[in-house]
Design an enzyme around this catalytic site. Structure first.
Site, PDB file in Angstrom:
ATOM      1  N   GLU A   1      -2.122   4.045   1.008  1.00 38.15           N
ATOM      2  CA  GLU A   1      -0.558   3.930   1.195  1.00 38.15           C
ATOM      3  C   GLU A   1      -0.332   3.112  -0.040  1.00 38.15           C
ATOM      4  O   GLU A   1      -0.920   2.180  -0.283  1.00 38.15           O
ATOM      5  CB  GLU A   1      -0.555   2.746   2.688  1.00 38.15           C
ATOM      6  CG  GLU A   1       1.139   2.752   2.617  1.00 38.15           C
ATOM      7  CD  GLU A   1       1.354   1.847   3.925  1.00 38.15           C
ATOM      8  OE1 GLU A   1       0.365   1.383   4.557  1.00 38.15           O
ATOM      9  OE2 GLU A   1       2.471   1.445   4.287  1.00 38.15           O
TER      10      GLU A   1
ATOM     11  N   LYS B   1      -4.732  -5.723   1.295  1.00 39.20           N
ATOM     12  CA  LYS B   1      -3.706  -5.671   0.432  1.00 39.20           C
ATOM     13  C   LYS B   1      -2.794  -6.662   0.765  1.00 39.20           C
ATOM     14  O   LYS B   1      -1.965  -7.317  -0.140  1.00 39.20           O
ATOM     15  CB  LYS B   1      -2.857  -4.368   0.560  1.00 39.20           C
ATOM     16  CG  LYS B   1      -3.824  -3.252  -0.225  1.00 39.20           C
ATOM     17  CD  LYS B   1      -2.949  -1.941  -0.371  1.00 39.20           C
ATOM     18  CE  LYS B   1      -3.328  -1.354   1.094  1.00 39.20           C
ATOM     19  NZ  LYS B   1      -2.853   0.229   1.069  1.00 39.20           N
TER      20      LYS B   1
ATOM     21  N   ARG C   1     -15.637  -0.729   7.251  1.00 39.84           N
ATOM     22  CA  ARG C   1     -15.130  -1.145   5.924  1.00 39.84           C
ATOM     23  C   ARG C   1     -16.154  -2.155   5.276  1.00 39.84           C
ATOM     24  O   ARG C   1     -17.094  -2.677   5.669  1.00 39.84           O
ATOM     25  CB  ARG C   1     -13.936  -2.343   6.321  1.00 39.84           C
ATOM     26  CG  ARG C   1     -12.894  -1.818   7.176  1.00 39.84           C
ATOM     27  CD  ARG C   1     -11.971  -2.846   7.285  1.00 39.84           C
ATOM     28  NE  ARG C   1     -11.322  -3.213   6.543  1.00 39.84           N
ATOM     29  CZ  ARG C   1      -9.971  -2.661   5.999  1.00 39.84           C
ATOM     30  NH1 ARG C   1      -9.593  -1.611   6.486  1.00 39.84           N
ATOM     31  NH2 ARG C   1      -9.286  -3.023   5.116  1.00 39.84           N
TER      32      ARG C   1
HETATM   33  P1  ATP Z   1      -5.658  -2.907   3.602  1.00 40.38           P
HETATM   34  O1  ATP Z   1      -6.247  -3.363   4.852  1.00 40.38           O
HETATM   35  O2  ATP Z   1      -6.301  -3.404   2.383  1.00 40.38           O
HETATM   36  O3  ATP Z   1      -4.161  -2.857   3.568  1.00 40.38           O
HETATM   37  P2  ATP Z   1      -5.599  -0.187   4.404  1.00 40.38           P
HETATM   38  O4  ATP Z   1      -6.721   0.266   5.133  1.00 40.38           O
HETATM   39  O5  ATP Z   1      -4.330  -0.541   4.967  1.00 40.38           O
HETATM   40  O6  ATP Z   1      -6.162  -1.511   3.381  1.00 40.38           O
HETATM   41  P3  ATP Z   1      -5.005   2.159   2.880  1.00 40.38           P
HETATM   42  O7  ATP Z   1      -4.136   2.449   1.843  1.00 40.38           O
HETATM   43  O8  ATP Z   1      -4.690   2.642   4.104  1.00 40.38           O
HETATM   44  O9  ATP Z   1      -5.243   0.671   3.054  1.00 40.38           O
HETATM   45  O10 ATP Z   1      -6.615   2.650   2.718  1.00 40.38           O
HETATM   46  C1  ATP Z   1      -6.880   4.080   2.273  1.00 40.38           C
HETATM   47  C2  ATP Z   1      -8.159   4.415   2.707  1.00 40.38           C
HETATM   48  O11 ATP Z   1      -8.893   3.454   2.082  1.00 40.38           O
HETATM   49  C3  ATP Z   1      -8.279   4.445   3.800  1.00 40.38           C
HETATM   50  O12 ATP Z   1      -8.990   5.721   4.338  1.00 40.38           O
HETATM   51  C4  ATP Z   1      -8.921   3.045   4.593  1.00 40.38           C
HETATM   52  O13 ATP Z   1      -9.746   3.376   5.491  1.00 40.38           O
HETATM   53  C5  ATP Z   1      -9.926   2.781   3.376  1.00 40.38           C
HETATM   54  N1  ATP Z   1     -10.112   1.375   3.197  1.00 40.38           N
HETATM   55  C6  ATP Z   1      -9.258   0.495   2.874  1.00 40.38           C
HETATM   56  N2  ATP Z   1      -9.962  -0.692   2.945  1.00 40.38           N
HETATM   57  C7  ATP Z   1     -11.385  -0.528   3.043  1.00 40.38           C
HETATM   58  C8  ATP Z   1     -12.635  -1.293   3.031  1.00 40.38           C
HETATM   59  N3  ATP Z   1     -12.611  -2.688   2.880  1.00 40.38           N
HETATM   60  N4  ATP Z   1     -13.718  -0.507   3.037  1.00 40.38           N
HETATM   61  C9  ATP Z   1     -13.674   0.890   2.867  1.00 40.38           C
HETATM   62  N5  ATP Z   1     -12.698   1.410   2.996  1.00 40.38           N
HETATM   63  C10 ATP Z   1     -11.325   0.978   3.100  1.00 40.38           C
HETATM   64 MG    MG Z   2      -3.048   1.191   5.848  1.00 38.66          MG
END
Ligand code: ATP
Ligand code: MG
Length: 566
Positions: A44, A280, A270
């Site tokens: 995102e 983020k 994660r």
């Molecule tokens: P955040 O919690 O930091 O906002 P998010 O999951 O909302 O992260 P996205 O942009 O939706 O962020 O993530 C893109 C991809 O990266 C998704 O498939 C998500 O599952 C993966 N991802 C995000 N954070 C992690 C992490 N800490 N470890 C492994 N994969 C991750």
């Molecule tokens: Mg997300």
């Protein structure tokens, strides 16, 4: 015995057991359910990528490489309130810098807004979706709890034509925010709360970074994500564990819509790294509140921060490849990442000398215009070539390498009457020293012990230590930024802790007036060095353009030679 993944760019380490996703892929390929592996990385664009995303990137792109398939880069841009083009550009740069290339064009969830809207209308016509006028609070009340079933919305059975018309008005901007939503008609008594008539569309009168003001409604992530995978033919849709309970909902949409394919979702744990935060939202807070100097501040666990700090992409990939792909969340020790950084830099970073806290040494028995080019190897691996070090009558050494009085504790330092070897150079012996009014040593007088280049002194009085130095005449001034961990608590955001309380107040030390080996005047952005006896460093880049060289010569410390934390 499981079949190993094959394929042109196989990166699979044969000594490693297959993870559960590779096992699923193998069985899908064997049974013919899937004939080509297609994965995707779906960020995102609401912030910069962090080290946790690197794990997901390495996994998704890695699987596509191992199996000779495709990996898409798809921006999940369904929430215009928090999304910006700046983030899109930064994410693209980060993925490429990490060393990956997506198949085909970059994709955007917003490319599918038209198709998703048609599918929403389709579900209404099938009697499987309706426009609901409960407000947010009422919706919560009706939803029930984990132990109690919910109640049906009074709008659940409104006529199909009415829902179609209202959805159209929502889309056209004729309905205020929060007044109406489009909901799927599933089961308000389902034990899985995400199946209790989830919201598919919300009114948001916010311009979108790509579609402008074409839309006044935006699809919920849950209504978008699975169908996007279906449109793109994603065979193995990999995401993190928090989405596991939503999987039945994705599957419900896929079953109830005329989608071209049926993707399957797999959830893995994660990456959480101690001494840092991988969210983020929290990283954005650090930036917005000025605790760090932007998303790419070298202390940030963002990909762009690590890059600006001098961490090589290959070190991040090696680290990610070392992590288990498991069905549980895990906490990984920061020292594991640091191990891969040191390992890569030790093997590949050219050596150079930089004096951080300069102290002038005058070598009395050399003529004033003495200039000798001493050759030194670039790296212990001789294949990396040689460099030339100008040696002159006046040199700089580090203040810490001189002691006014000899003692056993400091036998590897220079002190009056004692000898030291200049790294890559001669042996010198200190005679006396001068001090300023503040009682600080400001100059050391020394003599050169002749014929000691690569040899012990003829009188066999051997120096006990080796110190780094630069020519005072042929060196360049620079600043050095020394970094420590951003948080001093290993679990800064555990439980109900406020992660801001755990910020390490000493995470940055700026040293000015440092003296670097002359060749470093031409250092390039992105080129790491080992400053001998000091650690690994790289030229700081411009904050706004990470490929450009800034005016001022500033070196960022990537990492110390050894961990001071263990
Ligand atoms: P955040 O919690 O930091 O906002 P998010 O999951 O909302 O992260 P996205 O942009 O939706 O962020 O993530 C893109 C991809 O990266 C998704 O498939 C998500 O599952 C993966 N991802 C995000 N954070 C992690 C992490 N800490 N470890 C492994 N994969 C991750
Ligand atoms: Mg997300």
């Amino acid at each position: 015995m499981e079949k190993r993944p094959s394929g042109a760019g196989s990166m699979a380490d044969d000594s490693k057991p297959l993870n559960f996703i590779q096992q699923a892929i193998n069985s899908d390929l064997e049974s013919g359910v899937v004939d080509k592996v297609v994965t995707r990385f779906p960020p995102e664009p609401n912030g910069y990528l962090h080290i946790g995303h690197a794990k997901s990137i390495c996994l998704n792109f890695g699987l596509a490489q191992q199996y000779g398939g495709d990996c898409h880069l798809r921006f999940d841009d369904t929430n215009p309130e928090k999304e910006e083009d700046e983030y899109v550009q930064a994410i693209i740069e980060d993925v490429q810098w990490l060393g990956f290339q997506w198949s085909g064009d970059i994709r955007y969830a917003s490319d599918y807004f038209g198709q998703l809207y048609e599918w929403a209308q389709y579900l209404i016509r099938e009697g499987k979706a309706y426009v609901c006028e409960l407000n947010a609070e009422q919706m919560r009340e009706y939803r029930g709890t984990l132990t109690e079933p919910g109640k049906n919305s009074p709008f659940r059975d409104r006529p199909v034509e009415e829902s179609l018309m209202l959805l159209e008005s929502m889309k056209n901007g004729d309905v205020d925010e929060w007044l109406m939503t489009l909901r799927a008609k599933i089961d308000m008594a389902s034990p899985n709360v995400s199946l209790r008539d989830p919201v598919m569309y919300r009114v948001k009168k916010v311009p979108h970074h790509r579609t402008g003001d074409a839309w006044n409604i935006y699809p919920a992530y849950d209504f978008a994500h699975g169908q996007e995978d279906a449109i793109e033919g994603v065979s193995h849709s990999v995401c993190t564990l928090e989405f596991a309970s939503n999987r039945p909902l994705y599957d419900w949409f896929i079953e109830n819509l005329p989608v071209p394919a049926t993707p399957h979702q797999y959830e893995f744990g994660r990456l959480n790294l101690n001494y840092s935060v991988t969210s983020k939202r929290k990283l954005k807070q650090l930036v917005d509140e000025g605790h760090v100097d932007g998303w790419n501040d070298p202390r940030m666990p963002t990909i762009s921060g690590l890059r600006r700090r001098g961490v090589p992409a290959v070190a991040i990939r090696n680290f990610c490849d070392s992590l288990a792909v498991a069905k549980t969340d895990g906490m990984v020790d920061m020292s594991q990442l640091e191990h891969f950084i040191r390992d890569e830099l030790n093997n590949n970073a050219p050596r150079a000398m930089t004096v951080m806290r300069p102290l002038k040494v005058v070598i009395a028995n050399l003529p004033e215009d003495h200039l000798e080019q001493i050759t030194a190897s670039v790296h212990p691996n001789q294949d990396m070539g040689i460099r030339s070090l100008p040696f002159t009558r006046e040199i700089y050494i580090d203040q810490d390498d001189f002691k006014e009085e000899y003692s056993k504790k400091f036998k590897k330092k220079l002190s009056p009457g004692k000898r030291i070897r200049l790294r890559n150079g001669y042996v010198i012996e200190a005679v006396d020293y001068e001090k300023n009014d503040a009682d600080e040593v400001v100059l050391v007088n020394a003599i050169l012990i002749e014929d000691t280049l690569g040899k012990d002194p003829a009188d066999e009085v051997k120096p006990k230590g080796v110190i780094h130095w630069v020519s005072a005449q042929y060196c360049v001034d620079c600043d050095v930024y020394l970094y420590d961990r951003l948080f001093s608590d290993p679990l800064p955001d555990a439980g109900d802790k406020n992660f801001l309380d755990a910020i390490n107040p000493d995470s940055l030390h700026i040293l000015t007036g440092c003296k670097a080996e002359a060749s470093l005047a031409d250092a390039e952005v992105g080129q790491p060095y080992q400053f001998e006896r000091e650690g690994y460093f790289c030229l700081n880049s411009c904050k706004d353009s990470q490929n450009s060289r800034p005016e001022k010569l500033v070196f960022n410390q990537t990492i110390a030679l050894r961990s001071v934390w263990s």
